[in-house]
Design a protein around this motif. Structure first.
Motif, PDB file in Angstrom:
ATOM      1  N   VAL A 175       7.211  -3.715   3.534  1.00  0.00           N
ATOM      2  CA  VAL A 175       6.000  -4.632   3.773  1.00  0.00           C
ATOM      3  C   VAL A 175       7.224  -6.177   4.219  1.00  0.00           C
ATOM      4  O   VAL A 175       6.057  -6.955   4.697  1.00  0.00           O
ATOM      5  CB  VAL A 175       5.859  -4.399   2.484  1.00  0.00           C
ATOM      6  N   SER A 176       8.090  -5.870   4.031  1.00  0.00           N
ATOM      7  CA  SER A 176       8.177  -7.248   4.537  1.00  0.00           C
ATOM      8  C   SER A 176       8.800  -7.620   6.059  1.00  0.00           C
ATOM      9  O   SER A 176       8.039  -8.210   6.496  1.00  0.00           O
ATOM     10  CB  SER A 176       9.688  -8.089   4.106  1.00  0.00           C
ATOM     11  N   THR A 177       9.001  -6.508   6.334  1.00  0.00           N
ATOM     12  CA  THR A 177       8.695  -6.482   8.260  1.00  0.00           C
ATOM     13  C   THR A 177       7.459  -6.192   8.495  1.00  0.00           C
ATOM     14  O   THR A 177       6.967  -6.617   9.595  1.00  0.00           O
ATOM     15  CB  THR A 177       9.296  -4.999   8.625  1.00  0.00           C
ATOM     16  N   PRO A 188      -2.831  -8.326   5.522  1.00  0.00           N
ATOM     17  CA  PRO A 188      -2.448  -7.906   3.997  1.00  0.00           C
ATOM     18  C   PRO A 188      -3.568  -6.692   3.370  1.00  0.00           C
ATOM     19  O   PRO A 188      -2.645  -5.730   2.330  1.00  0.00           O
ATOM     20  CB  PRO A 188      -2.790  -9.456   3.339  1.00  0.00           C
ATOM     21  N   ALA A 189      -4.371  -7.132   4.054  1.00  0.00           N
ATOM     22  CA  ALA A 189      -5.637  -5.662   3.238  1.00  0.00           C
ATOM     23  C   ALA A 189      -4.443  -4.902   3.431  1.00  0.00           C
ATOM     24  O   ALA A 189      -4.656  -3.616   2.490  1.00  0.00           O
ATOM     25  CB  ALA A 189      -6.590  -5.873   2.982  1.00  0.00           C
ATOM     26  N   ALA A 190      -4.450  -4.398   4.752  1.00  0.00           N
ATOM     27  CA  ALA A 190      -4.102  -2.662   5.143  1.00  0.00           C
ATOM     28  C   ALA A 190      -2.417  -2.546   3.859  1.00  0.00           C
ATOM     29  O   ALA A 190      -2.352  -1.608   3.284  1.00  0.00           O
ATOM     30  CB  ALA A 190      -3.430  -2.556   6.422  1.00  0.00           C
ATOM     31  N   LEU A 191      -1.733  -3.646   3.706  1.00  0.00           N
ATOM     32  CA  LEU A 191      -0.984  -3.363   2.663  1.00  0.00           C
ATOM     33  C   LEU A 191      -0.939  -3.280   1.847  1.00  0.00           C
ATOM     34  O   LEU A 191      -0.474  -2.647   0.470  1.00  0.00           O
ATOM     35  CB  LEU A 191       0.091  -4.883   3.133  1.00  0.00           C
ATOM     36  N   HIS A 192      -1.834  -4.030   1.428  1.00  0.00           N
ATOM     37  CA  HIS A 192      -2.623  -3.810  -0.608  1.00  0.00           C
ATOM     38  C   HIS A 192      -2.768  -2.494  -0.657  1.00  0.00           C
ATOM     39  O   HIS A 192      -3.001  -1.314  -1.236  1.00  0.00           O
ATOM     40  CB  HIS A 192      -3.185  -4.401  -0.459  1.00  0.00           C
ATOM     41  N   SER A 193      -3.918  -1.709   0.666  1.00  0.00           N
ATOM     42  CA  SER A 193      -4.437  -0.236   0.428  1.00  0.00           C
ATOM     43  C   SER A 193      -2.826   0.486   0.545  1.00  0.00           C
ATOM     44  O   SER A 193      -2.815   1.556  -0.024  1.00  0.00           O
ATOM     45  CB  SER A 193      -5.248  -0.277   2.037  1.00  0.00           C
ATOM     46  N   ALA A 225       0.195  -0.041  -0.931  1.00  0.00           N
ATOM     47  CA  ALA A 225       0.635  -0.434  -1.976  1.00  0.00           C
ATOM     48  C   ALA A 225      -0.708   0.865  -3.295  1.00  0.00           C
ATOM     49  O   ALA A 225       0.142   1.565  -4.132  1.00  0.00           O
ATOM     50  CB  ALA A 225       1.122  -2.086  -2.404  1.00  0.00           C
ATOM     51  N   ASP A 226      -1.298   0.725  -2.795  1.00  0.00           N
ATOM     52  CA  ASP A 226      -2.400   1.982  -3.843  1.00  0.00           C
ATOM     53  C   ASP A 226      -2.254   3.160  -3.668  1.00  0.00           C
ATOM     54  O   ASP A 226      -1.772   3.457  -4.702  1.00  0.00           O
ATOM     55  CB  ASP A 226      -2.984   0.902  -3.391  1.00  0.00           C
ATOM     56  N   LEU A 227      -1.725   3.374  -2.278  1.00  0.00           N
ATOM     57  CA  LEU A 227      -1.423   4.930  -1.961  1.00  0.00           C
ATOM     58  C   LEU A 227      -0.130   5.378  -2.550  1.00  0.00           C
ATOM     59  O   LEU A 227       0.139   6.081  -3.195  1.00  0.00           O
ATOM     60  CB  LEU A 227      -1.728   5.243  -0.195  1.00  0.00           C
ATOM     61  N   LEU A 228       0.672   4.156  -2.768  1.00  0.00           N
ATOM     62  CA  LEU A 228       2.016   4.763  -3.486  1.00  0.00           C
ATOM     63  C   LEU A 228       1.870   4.688  -4.632  1.00  0.00           C
ATOM     64  O   LEU A 228       2.612   5.472  -5.494  1.00  0.00           O
ATOM     65  CB  LEU A 228       3.176   3.445  -2.905  1.00  0.00           C
TER      66      LEU A 228
END
Length: 64
Positions: free
Chosen positions: A36-38, A46-51, A53-56
């Motif tokens: 995520v940091s990369t 950010p919305a894609a990263l939140h999604s 994280a939700d999947l994980l």
């Protein structure tokens, strides 16, 4: 490792899947956070990263 202990507590409490290996799951979570940091530096929204994280996290949770 703190993440591993947290996952172990979640398994013991019944919040996470009983079949999880806490050590392996901790590696997965830690690797995700490093990625995520990369992605943030590369401009991934950010919305894609939140999604992601939700999947994980959804894969770790005990089915309802």
């Amino acid at each position: 490792m703190g993440v591993e202990a947290c996952i172990r507590r979640g398994v013991d409490a019944g919040a996470l899947r009983a079949d999880l290996d806490p050590a392996v799951s901790a590696v997965l979570v830690h690797s995700f956070v490093l990625g995520v940091s990369t992605h943030l530096l590369d401009g991934v929204p950010p919305a894609a990263l939140h999604s992601a994280a939700d999947l994980l996290l959804g894969g770790l949770r005990r089915p309802s």
